[in-house]
Design a protein around this motif. Structure first.
Motif, PDB file in Angstrom:
ATOM      1  N   HIS A  20      27.440  45.586  32.005  1.00 43.75           N
ATOM      2  CA  HIS A  20      28.379  44.878  32.884  1.00 43.75           C
ATOM      3  C   HIS A  20      29.690  45.666  33.010  1.00 43.75           C
ATOM      4  O   HIS A  20      30.258  45.775  34.092  1.00 43.75           O
ATOM      5  CB  HIS A  20      28.644  43.476  32.338  1.00 43.75           C
ATOM      6  N   ARG A  23      29.781  48.364  35.526  1.00 49.46           N
ATOM      7  CA  ARG A  23      29.799  47.950  36.926  1.00 49.46           C
ATOM      8  C   ARG A  23      31.099  47.252  37.326  1.00 49.46           C
ATOM      9  O   ARG A  23      31.498  47.299  38.478  1.00 49.46           O
ATOM     10  CB  ARG A  23      28.630  46.992  37.201  1.00 49.46           C
ATOM     11  N   CYS A  24      31.734  46.579  36.351  1.00 47.79           N
ATOM     12  CA  CYS A  24      32.871  45.720  36.689  1.00 47.79           C
ATOM     13  C   CYS A  24      34.186  46.335  36.202  1.00 47.79           C
ATOM     14  O   CYS A  24      34.449  46.395  34.995  1.00 47.79           O
ATOM     15  CB  CYS A  24      32.664  44.341  36.056  1.00 47.79           C
ATOM     16  N   SER A  25      34.985  46.793  37.148  1.00 49.03           N
ATOM     17  CA  SER A  25      36.234  47.464  36.769  1.00 49.03           C
ATOM     18  C   SER A  25      37.231  46.489  36.146  1.00 49.03           C
ATOM     19  O   SER A  25      38.016  46.842  35.271  1.00 49.03           O
ATOM     20  CB  SER A  25      36.847  48.144  37.992  1.00 49.03           C
ATOM     21  N   ARG A  26      37.222  45.226  36.577  1.00 43.78           N
ATOM     22  CA  ARG A  26      38.191  44.245  36.053  1.00 43.78           C
ATOM     23  C   ARG A  26      37.948  44.020  34.566  1.00 43.78           C
ATOM     24  O   ARG A  26      38.862  44.050  33.751  1.00 43.78           O
ATOM     25  CB  ARG A  26      38.062  42.925  36.805  1.00 43.78           C
ATOM     26  N   CYS A  27      36.677  43.795  34.194  1.00 43.01           N
ATOM     27  CA  CYS A  27      36.361  43.547  32.773  1.00 43.01           C
ATOM     28  C   CYS A  27      36.551  44.819  31.957  1.00 43.01           C
ATOM     29  O   CYS A  27      37.017  44.782  30.821  1.00 43.01           O
ATOM     30  CB  CYS A  27      34.926  43.034  32.633  1.00 43.01           C
ATOM     31  N   ASN A  29      38.653  47.264  32.494  1.00 45.78           N
ATOM     32  CA  ASN A  29      40.092  47.465  32.330  1.00 45.78           C
ATOM     33  C   ASN A  29      40.627  46.596  31.187  1.00 45.78           C
ATOM     34  O   ASN A  29      41.370  47.048  30.316  1.00 45.78           O
ATOM     35  CB  ASN A  29      40.780  47.103  33.648  1.00 45.78           C
ATOM     36  N   LEU A  30      40.209  45.342  31.199  1.00 44.04           N
ATOM     37  CA  LEU A  30      40.671  44.411  30.166  1.00 44.04           C
ATOM     38  C   LEU A  30      40.136  44.805  28.791  1.00 44.04           C
ATOM     39  O   LEU A  30      40.868  44.815  27.797  1.00 44.04           O
ATOM     40  CB  LEU A  30      40.202  42.995  30.527  1.00 44.04           C
TER      41      LEU A  30
END
Lengths: 250, 203
Positions: A20, A23-27, A29-30
């Protein structure tokens, strides 16, 4: 993903979480930013003034408080005393006048509310204790059950002066609550009292439950307007007063 | 039992809980050596705890001293067999909250500023200067309850169960706060879209 974020820094993420993250830049980054958070505290100096001398000068053996469930039962003693006193002084006309089903619902709801207050107080008095019960939703259900049962089943009309009876019930409710509150303060005085406001408010809830229990036991008037206008009014006043007192002692 | 020296107690607390529990029991029996060892072991733990909270950093030493005194006054409320650190952190948390309330009473804000405007301004300025905001800065824009939970989980390395004990709540409530904090941090970290959203991006 949030469940995996709870474990950031402890171990490798499971494959599905890693996938995940790719694929997911938001997660991603966090996740990357939360990694070094433990270093935050290492910026400061780990120095202290030492042990306060009062501690070593005042060393006396102490007996640990009883376990949580025992403490919760201890905190219900004022309610039992108030109930016994109420029945002794004013009788149990309300208990006798109610139908069995109504009795079970009303007294069940009040006892649950009192038990929740005792449980909360025991948790409040032992710092860092485990809380398994979500008290607020459970208390809300108990209140709704009480109000609902009274609204549905208390429809009797009386050829008496309900206003004076309501005033009498209201005052008796306050007397019982005051007694329970003082007894509760006495029993809880050995607790931690870290948050005085919370402790006072919980004792107020215990006192309100006690008042409602005594009023429901002795008052034979099965009229919803009377119960709402005197019994629940007394409960509301007690809760509001303890809330204000909590603000004062904070 | 071996006593903890100040140096040893600064090390990670992986093996500390059983030692702390023994020291705590002996402290309740008024054992002076155990009291000293326990306090020495707890001081760095508490300093770290207060340093991790933004409103506790400036007065960490004072807060530690106050916490040690409250621990002493409330030592009978420790139940043998229970973990010591959640009990200690819980007391420390109340000291910090009291300190925070005291500060709020004494500090008068001369200018009322909308927190959202302040937040947007700070993040925008920092983003322009450094490319992205500092995580510590972002934490300051979380609601107090969420920041506290996230700090305990991520900075102090507590488990959800321990945080629930310290904050007097259930594990479900702690998870809910942490997850809301993650969602908020994601939003704060997200830069204004420079182009179309990447395929497969999901939260």
């Amino acid at each position: 993903m949030n469940i995996y974020l709870d474990r950031t820094g402890d171990s490798l993420l499971p494959a599905e979480a890693q996938e995940h993250l790719t694929r997911c830049s938001r997660c991603r980054n966090l996740y990357i930013r939360m990694g070094p958070m433990r270093q935050l505290t290492e910026r400061g100096h780990l120095a202290s003034s030492g042990i306060p001398p009062e501690i070593l000068d005042d060393l006396k053996p102490v007996r640990p408080v009883p376990p949580g469930p025992v403490l919760a039962l201890l905190y219900l003693i004022p309610v039992v005393i108030a109930l016994a006193l109420g029945v002794w002084m004013w009788g149990a006309g309300g208990w006798q006048a109610q139908a069995a089903v109504t009795r079970v619902a009303l007294f069940g709801a009040i006892c649950v509310a009192a038990a929740l207050a005792g449980y909360s107080l025991s948790r409040e008095m032992i710092p860092g204790s485990r809380r398994r019960i979500a008290v607020r939703p459970a208390a809300a259900v108990a209140v709704l059950v009480f109000v609902g049962v009274v609204a549905i089943s208390f429809h009797r009309q009386y050829n008496i002066d309900l206003a004076s009876i309501s005033e009498s019930c209201f005052l008796r409710g306050l007397e019982i609550a005051a007694l329970t509150f003082l007894l509760g303060l006495g029993i809880a005085r050995h607790g931690a009292w870290l948050d005085r406001a919370a402790a006072v408010r919980i004792i107020g809830l215990l006192a309100a439950s006690s008042a409602l229990l005594v009023l429901t036991t002795y008052c034979p008037v099965l009229n919803a307007a009377h119960v709402f206008g005197s019994h629940l009014a007394a409960v509301t006043v007690v809760i509001a007063a303890s809330w204000l007192l909590g603000r004062v002692v904070r | 039992m071996s006593e903890l020296s100040g140096e040893e107690s600064i090390s990670p607390l992986d093996d500390a809980p059983p030692v702390l529990e023994q020291l705590m029991r002996r402290y309740q029996e008024a054992d002076r050596a155990a009291a000293e060892s326990l306090m020495q072991a707890l001081m760095p733990v508490l300093i770290r705890f207060f340093l991790s909270m933004p409103d506790g950093r400036l007065a960490a030493d004072d807060l530690v001293q106050e916490t040690l005194l409250r621990i002493h006054r409330a030592r009978h409320t420790y139940r043998p067999g229970e973990p010591v650190l959640p009990w200690v952190y819980s007391i420390g948390r109340h000291v910090r909250v009291d300190h925070y309330r005291k500060l709020r009473r004494t500090v008068h804000h001369e200018e009322a500023v909308d927190p959202d405007i302040l937040q947007a301004r700070a993040i925008s300025t920092q983003s322009e200067a450094e490319g992205s905001p500092d995580f510590d800065t972002l934490m300051n824009y979380l609601p107090e309850s969420q920041r506290e939970v996230l700090t305990m989980l991520k900075v102090l390395g507590m488990t959800v169960e321990e945080v629930a004990r310290v904050t007097s709540s259930t594990t479900g409530a702690v998870k809910q706060k942490a997850h809301r904090a993650y969602d908020r941090l994601r939003s704060l970290l997200e830069r204004p879209p420079a182009g179309p959203t990447a395929v497969g991006d999901e939260s």
